[in-house]
Write a protein that holds these residues in place. Structure first.
Motif, PDB file in Angstrom:
ATOM      1  N   GLY A 190      -3.816   0.844  -6.552  1.00 35.69           N
ATOM      2  CA  GLY A 190      -3.820  -0.619  -6.773  1.00 35.69           C
ATOM      3  C   GLY A 190      -5.157  -1.052  -7.583  1.00 35.69           C
TER       4      GLY A 190
ATOM      5  N   GLU B  97      -9.515  -0.554   1.347  1.00 36.68           N
ATOM      6  CA  GLU B  97      -8.635   0.414   1.801  1.00 36.68           C
ATOM      7  C   GLU B  97      -8.608   1.600   0.527  1.00 36.68           C
ATOM      8  N   HIS B  98      -9.042   2.680   1.168  1.00 35.17           N
ATOM      9  CA  HIS B  98      -9.129   3.894   0.340  1.00 35.17           C
ATOM     10  C   HIS B  98      -7.652   4.708   0.144  1.00 35.17           C
TER      11      HIS B  98
ATOM     12  N   ASP C 202       0.335  -4.084   3.733  1.00 35.30           N
ATOM     13  CA  ASP C 202      -0.682  -4.137   4.083  1.00 35.30           C
ATOM     14  C   ASP C 202      -1.015  -4.223   5.674  1.00 35.30           C
TER      15      ASP C 202
ATOM     16  N   PRO D 200       6.361   2.118  -0.797  1.00 33.04           N
ATOM     17  CA  PRO D 200       5.297   0.982  -0.401  1.00 33.04           C
ATOM     18  C   PRO D 200       5.639   0.402   0.855  1.00 33.04           C
TER      19      PRO D 200
ATOM     20  N   TYR E 232     -10.968   6.360   4.926  1.00 34.08           N
ATOM     21  CA  TYR E 232      -9.910   5.538   4.921  1.00 34.08           C
ATOM     22  C   TYR E 232     -10.262   4.217   4.503  1.00 34.08           C
TER      23      TYR E 232
ATOM     24  N   THR F  22      -5.183   4.817  -1.541  1.00 30.86           N
ATOM     25  CA  THR F  22      -3.949   4.071  -1.894  1.00 30.86           C
ATOM     26  C   THR F  22      -4.023   3.353  -3.311  1.00 30.86           C
TER      27      THR F  22
ATOM     28  N   ARG G  11       0.931  -1.185  -0.208  1.00 30.84           N
ATOM     29  CA  ARG G  11       0.003   0.001  -0.068  1.00 30.84           C
ATOM     30  C   ARG G  11       0.811   1.279   0.050  1.00 30.84           C
ATOM     31  N   GLU G  12       0.285   2.235  -0.184  1.00 31.79           N
ATOM     32  CA  GLU G  12       0.686   3.620  -0.293  1.00 31.79           C
ATOM     33  C   GLU G  12       0.049   4.718   0.311  1.00 31.79           C
ATOM     34  N   PHE G  13      -0.217   4.769   1.594  1.00 30.73           N
ATOM     35  CA  PHE G  13      -1.176   5.620   2.194  1.00 30.73           C
ATOM     36  C   PHE G  13      -0.529   6.876   2.619  1.00 30.73           C
TER      37      PHE G  13
END
Length: 616
Positions: free
Chosen positions: A547, A542-543, A485, A482, A567, A545, A473-475
């Motif tokens: 993918g 998961e928002h 998760d 990265p 989120y 980010t 992920r990249e929050f």
């Protein structure tokens, strides 16, 4: 002055980890810490994926019941970093007999080097516990070797040469030192050190190999037995889950091969304790030609003492030190050969056919085996350079005290502190961005409150499927790199993960067969009933980010969210069907292996305390 190396190592570790020690959690590439972890099947190594984080995840699940999991990870990382330097200093003292100044040089080599920087940036915090255990493993294995030499074979008989007299004198001193310490304590300490190293399978392999090579023939079977007990959590999990029965993807060999740094070939990069496969997990100073200067400094410091390390001391000590030198050379040369064309071909052949060989694909990890020898050589070089005199200004060497051995510190030369300061300054200044969180990259992360709310809701039958697809992920709150998760460690239900790794523009397939089926169903917009048939009871979106989402909107559009914010969105899948998972007996067996590992760790710590109190 025995406390000085400990305090010095703690200071260096604090300078490196400083930013991370504030409030928040470690979330950087492969490193994930959460407020609370749970003993799911995946945490015990009984899921689809190979047990790469066993018993690490089980330990965090147990300790986070009492202490916040983020604090646990920080404490372990700080202790491991300190223990690496302290252990290297003790190793130099015991195997070389050097005074305080060279000991601090050895501690600096162990803590302040590219290997530590790169593994921190890659998020391999638990691997560093195995790295830190290496000098302690050598110390305890060497003690067992000396004990068997003195008490089973006795001193060299019937010779009056100076070497024989020296060996008999050394044997007498060793016997006096260890007569009051029961042999069982040394074995318990070895078990504790191997258990600490075995927080991950790779760390267990590193320390186990060092112990086997340095403990001596008479203790070999016992050492193998202790190592098997210390490695039981991941060995048992592999046997129960069957995840180690299938070969790994051969594409992982090229993806994880060691990498040459600017101005250096692969061999020189590895010799300087660098060369990690991920070019993004490298300190900025190692991405320019300055890496050549840093490597020359480290190798120059180490090479200044190679001859001394291999030449002097009693027979058992010489053997141990020479073993470490050979191991260092092999651990550098083999990964370099593995990055050549024919080396890659050989690796792909083996990993594609031998189950479990995928554990060896990241060959640069094993360069850690060179650290004890490099630390010894640096300490020996400090002492050697301090004793050099101009040709016409040489003084006769002082006569050794009666019974003095290599394990006793010699009288320090007045110039040793000066040489040590030069060595330490050179090592630190050629890797300046290791300081303060490896240039600020290592910093704590704060999770949005949504994670805690979702974690409280996910309970009941069924596993969790996550979107977007993939494991990384990249929050916005985690930075620009990265990260793994956090869902699998945040939630009390098993989170399905495919194990697929994007590396260097390639895709390395994983072991999660069922997880891959579920991911494919989501991406093509399958009905909730199809997911329920696969044992999926929850879908977590998961928002914010990137993918792949595919046609998953078709699937989640048929469900009502039970929680949603900017989120995270959580959906409950009705009618979930139980699928074949780990049996109750498998869980009991895995938990018993974890309990045995924890008992070894605790017993080793207690034995070390008793040993220290009873040591004459």
């Amino acid at each position: 002055m025995g406390f000085v190396p400990v305090g010095y190592s703690l200071v260096l570790a604090t300078i490196i980890l400083g930013p991370l020690l504030g409030s928040g959690y470690l979330l950087l590439r492969d490193a994930v810490s959460t407020p609370r972890s749970y003993a799911t099947d995946a945490a015990l190594g009984l899921g689809d994926a190979a047990p790469r984080a066993v018993p690490q995840d089980g330990l965090l699940a147990a300790l986070s019941v009492i202490v916040d999991g983020g604090i646990v990870v920080k404490v372990i990382l700080l202790l491991a970093s300190t223990a690496a330097g302290w252990g290297a200093a003790r190793l130099a003292r015991e195997l070389l007999g050097v005074s305080l100044a060279p000991q601090l040089v050895a501690a600096t080599v162990a803590i302040w080097n590219p290997y530590v920087a790169e593994r921190l940036l890659q998020g391999h915090w638990s691997l560093l516990t195995g790295y830190a255990a290496l000098p302690w493993t050598v110390l305890i294995a060497h003690r067992l070797r000396l004990r068997s030499t003195v008490f089973r074979t006795g001193p060299p008989p019937g010779r009056d040469s100076g070497a024989a007299v020296g060996e008999r004198s050394a044997a007498a001193v060793i016997g006096t030192r260890h007569r009051s310490i029961r042999p069982a304590y040394s074995w318990l300490m070895l078990g504790g050190v191997l258990a600490a190293a075995g927080l991950t399978p790779t760390g267990s392999l590193l320390a186990g190999l060092v112990a086997i090579l340095t403990v001596g023939r008479r203790n070999l079977l016992g050492t193998i037995g202790v190592w098997l007990l210390a490695a039981s959590p991941w060995l048992v999990a592999t046997a129960l889950s069957g995840s180690g029965t299938e070969p790994s993807d051969p594409a992982g060999v090229a993806a994880f091969a060691a990498r040459a740094e600017p101005g250096l070939g692969t061999l020189a990069s590895l010799a300087g304790l660098g060369g990690i496969w991920n070019g993004d997990s490298v300190p900025g100073s190692r991405t320019t030609l300055f890496a050549v200067v840093a490597t020359l400094v480290l190798l120059g410091v180490a090479l200044s003492g190679v001859y001394t390390v291999g030449a002097s001391g009693d027979r058992a000590t010489r053997r141990t030190r020479r073993t470490l030198l050979i191991l260092a050379a092999v651990s550098i040369v083999l990964p370099a050969l593995g990055a050549t064309g024919w080396g890659l071909s050989a690796g792909e052949y083996l990993i594609g056919r031998i189950p479990g060989a995928g554990l060896l694909r990241d060959t640069q990890k094993f360069v850690a085996l060179a650290m004890p020898a490099l630390a010894l050589c640096a300490a020996a070089g400090c002492r050697t350079l301090a004793t050099l005199r101009p040709r016409g200004d040489r003084e006769p060497a002082p006569s050794p005290r009666p019974g003095q051995t290599a394990s006793e510190p010699s009288e320090p030369d007045g110039r040793q502190p000066l040489v040590a300061i030069v060595f330490i300054a050179a090592l630190i200044l050629t890797l300046p961005d290791l300081a303060w969180g490896v240039g600020g990259a290592l910093r704590p992360v704060h999770y949005p409150p949504a994670w805690q709310r979702v974690a409280a809701m996910v309970e009941g039958p069924g596993d969790v499927a996550v979107l977007p697809a993939g494991m990384f992920r990249e929050f916005p709150y985690s930075g620009r790199v990265p990260v793994l998760d956090p869902a699998p460690r945040m939630l009390r239900s098993d989170v399905l993960q495919t194990g697929v790794l994007p590396v260097r523009g390639q895709v390395v397939t994983g072991e999660g067969v069922r997880a891959q089926r579920v991911e494919n169903l989501l991406l093509r917009g399958a009905s909730p009933a199809e997911l329920a048939a696969e044992g999926v009871g929850w879908i977590l979106v998961e928002h914010r980010t990137p993918g792949a989402l595919g046609n998953s909107k078709t699937t989640v559009g048929q469900l009502e969210p039970i929680f949603s914010d900017p989120y995270l969105t959580l959906y409950r899948v009705p009618g979930v069907r139980e699928v074949a998972k780990a049996s109750a007996m498998d869980r009991v067996t895995a938990l018993a292996a974890h309990a045995l590992w924890a008992a070894l760790l605790f017993a080793g710590a207690v034995a070390a305390l008793i040993d220290r109190r009873r040591r004459p």
